[in-house]
Write a protein that holds these residues in place. Structure first.
Motif, short mmCIF file in Angstrom:
data_model
loop_
_atom_site.label_atom_id
_atom_site.label_comp_id
_atom_site.label_asym_id
_atom_site.label_seq_id
_atom_site.Cartn_x
_atom_site.Cartn_y
_atom_site.Cartn_z
N ILE A 1 4.03 6.35 -15.30
CA ILE A 1 2.67 6.62 -15.77
C ILE A 1 1.78 7.10 -14.62
CG2 ILE A 1 0.58 5.53 -16.70
CD1 ILE A 1 2.43 3.72 -18.36
N ILE A 2 1.90 6.46 -13.46
CA ILE A 2 1.10 6.86 -12.30
C ILE A 2 1.45 8.30 -11.89
CG2 ILE A 2 0.73 6.47 -9.83
CD1 ILE A 2 1.06 3.45 -10.43
N SER A 3 2.74 8.60 -11.83
CA SER A 3 3.16 9.96 -11.44
C SER A 3 2.71 11.00 -12.46
CB SER A 3 4.68 10.01 -11.28
OG SER A 3 5.10 9.35 -10.11
N LEU A 4 2.80 10.65 -13.76
CA LEU A 4 2.39 11.59 -14.80
C LEU A 4 0.89 11.87 -14.72
CD1 LEU A 4 3.05 13.25 -17.33
CD2 LEU A 4 2.66 11.17 -18.69
N CYS A 5 0.09 10.82 -14.59
CA CYS A 5 -1.36 11.00 -14.46
C CYS A 5 -1.69 11.81 -13.21
CB CYS A 5 -2.07 9.65 -14.41
SG CYS A 5 -2.05 8.73 -15.97
N SER A 6 -0.97 11.52 -12.14
CA SER A 6 -1.18 12.24 -10.88
C SER A 6 -0.84 13.72 -11.03
CB SER A 6 -0.33 11.63 -9.78
OG SER A 6 -0.50 12.34 -8.57
N PHE A 7 0.28 14.00 -11.69
CA PHE A 7 0.70 15.39 -11.87
C PHE A 7 -0.31 16.18 -12.71
CE2 PHE A 7 2.77 18.19 -15.06
CZ PHE A 7 2.97 19.28 -14.23
N VAL A 8 -0.70 15.64 -13.86
CA VAL A 8 -1.65 16.35 -14.73
C VAL A 8 -3.00 16.51 -14.03
CG1 VAL A 8 -2.85 16.33 -16.94
CG2 VAL A 8 -0.48 15.52 -16.81
N GLY A 9 -3.44 15.44 -13.36
CA GLY A 9 -4.69 15.53 -12.62
C GLY A 9 -4.62 16.56 -11.51
N THR B 1 0.81 -1.23 0.00
CA THR B 1 0.00 0.00 0.00
C THR B 1 0.85 1.27 0.00
OG1 THR B 1 -1.82 -1.12 1.13
CG2 THR B 1 -1.76 1.28 1.27
N LEU B 2 1.87 1.33 0.85
CA LEU B 2 2.70 2.54 0.94
C LEU B 2 3.50 2.75 -0.34
CD1 LEU B 2 3.96 2.48 4.64
CD2 LEU B 2 2.10 3.83 3.64
N GLY B 3 3.93 1.67 -0.96
CA GLY B 3 4.65 1.79 -2.22
C GLY B 3 3.78 2.34 -3.33
N VAL B 4 2.54 1.86 -3.40
CA VAL B 4 1.59 2.37 -4.39
C VAL B 4 1.29 3.84 -4.13
CG1 VAL B 4 -0.72 2.12 -5.35
CG2 VAL B 4 0.58 0.09 -4.73
N THR B 5 1.21 4.20 -2.86
CA THR B 5 0.97 5.60 -2.49
C THR B 5 2.12 6.48 -2.93
OG1 THR B 5 -0.32 4.88 -0.56
CG2 THR B 5 0.46 7.17 -0.57
N LEU B 6 3.36 6.03 -2.69
CA LEU B 6 4.54 6.81 -3.09
C LEU B 6 4.61 6.98 -4.60
CD1 LEU B 6 7.25 8.22 -2.58
CD2 LEU B 6 8.33 5.96 -2.51
N ALA B 7 4.20 5.97 -5.34
CA ALA B 7 4.25 6.05 -6.81
C ALA B 7 3.47 7.25 -7.33
CB ALA B 7 3.70 4.76 -7.42
N ARG B 8 2.46 7.64 -6.59
CA ARG B 8 1.65 8.79 -7.00
C ARG B 8 2.44 10.09 -6.93
NH1 ARG B 8 -4.12 10.75 -4.26
NH2 ARG B 8 -4.17 12.78 -5.25
N PHE B 9 3.33 10.20 -5.96
CA PHE B 9 4.02 11.47 -5.70
C PHE B 9 5.44 11.53 -6.24
CE2 PHE B 9 1.45 10.53 -1.74
CZ PHE B 9 0.35 11.25 -2.13
N MET B 10 6.13 10.40 -6.29
CA MET B 10 7.59 10.37 -6.43
C MET B 10 8.11 11.15 -7.63
SD MET B 10 10.06 7.07 -5.98
CE MET B 10 9.28 6.13 -7.28
N LEU B 11 7.63 10.85 -8.82
CA LEU B 11 8.10 11.54 -10.02
C LEU B 11 7.24 12.76 -10.35
CD1 LEU B 11 8.95 8.47 -12.29
CD2 LEU B 11 10.46 9.78 -10.78
#
Length: 292
Positions: free
Chosen positions: A224-232, A31-41
């Protein structure tokens, strides 16, 4: 058309894809790894975006007091918890239901905004928020409360509460900068993502370095997760610098429409008959919010 509307729709579309990729990553990473993927890049992306805006318009970076940075830290922490709770929902229920329960944030944000953040709504706007809330509930719990565990319900409401607090604090921080709306959103976004990345990296380095290795082994999915998170996030933060959180988040419930499509086409999850009525109510709620 008010500018906050296209920014909100863009944010909802990108967030639905980010959630989908997070669910996919959650099959292999905790869970924490998936959460970090949202922010890291997303943090360096936000830094570059903010630099471009400030350089292009020759705007000076504002000097702000400790209260601004305190709000940034609070927003960053609550969003970490909100994301982690939603990832746990993905493990308990199907993708669409997990996202749907987390979207309770619109109603929670409306109540907290009116009570604590001096953000009252008109009667029409309240109608839109409540109709949207009914739609989310109908689609998340189509067979009634008896058919959903209290753990699932509690996680969903807790995630919605954390998301609501995050967005309310983000809007407050944006207003404190006294910058043009694009620049205030970019500046706040950079700081929130930076704080989140530092917190998550330090925690995982100390407590679970193997999680970081698992993310390192999946660079494309993390990107991809970080990019979608950033644009969103650009969409959400910009919309919330222009309009109250409750209205933005109510219109943002169109994310569930995108989520249902992804759920059916990509994850092959069965949709309920109540989904059609729920989508109709979401559209009605969105229309009321736009008219307000």
């Amino acid at each position: 058309m008010s500018l906050w509307i296209p920014f909100t729709v863009m944010a909802a579309f990108m967030q639905s894809w980010r959630n989908a990729f997070q669910k996919r990553l959650s099959a292999d990473v905790d869970t924490l790894g998936v959460t970090l993927a949202r922010f890291m890049l997303a943090a360096p992306m936000a830094a570059f975006y903010a630099w471009l805006l400030f350089e292009h318009d020759k705007i000076t970076i504002p000097t702000l007091n400790y209260r601004f940075y305190l709000i940034i830290v609070l927003a960053a922490i609550t969003q970490i918890f909100a994301t982690a709770l939603m990832v746990k929902l993905f493990r308990l229920r199907n993708f669409a239901m997990g996202v749907g329960l987390a979207k309770s944030e619109a109603v929670i944000a409306a109540v907290l905004g009116a009570l604590l953040f001096a953000a009252p709504l008109s009667t029409t706007a309240w109608c839109g928020v409540l109709v949207g809330g009914m739609a989310v509930w109908l689609m998340s719990v189509p067979k009634g409360v008896r058919h959903i565990s209290w753990l699932t319900l509690s996680l969903g409401l807790a995630s919605g509460l954390c998301f609501a607090l995050t967005t309310l604090w983000v809007r407050e921080a944006s207003l404190m900068t006294k910058l043009p709306f694009l620049h205030s959103a970019a500046y706040v976004l950079f700081w929130v993502l930076l704080v989140q990345t530092i917190i998550m990296l330090v925690w995982l380095l100390l407590r679970s370095p193997k999680t970081l290795l698992a993310l390192w082994a999946r660079p494309k999915l993390v990107f991809i997760i970080s990019l979608c998170s950033f644009v969103g996030s650009v969409g959400w933060f910009t919309a919330m610098s222009l309009e109250t959180v409750a209205l933005v988040k109510t219109l943002g419930q169109v994310e569930i429409f995108f989520t249902l499509l992804i759920s059916a086409k990509w994850f092959k999850e069965k949709l309920q008959r109540s989904d059609k009525l729920g989508l109709a109510l979401i559209l009605l709620g969105a229309l009321l919010v736009i008219l307000a």
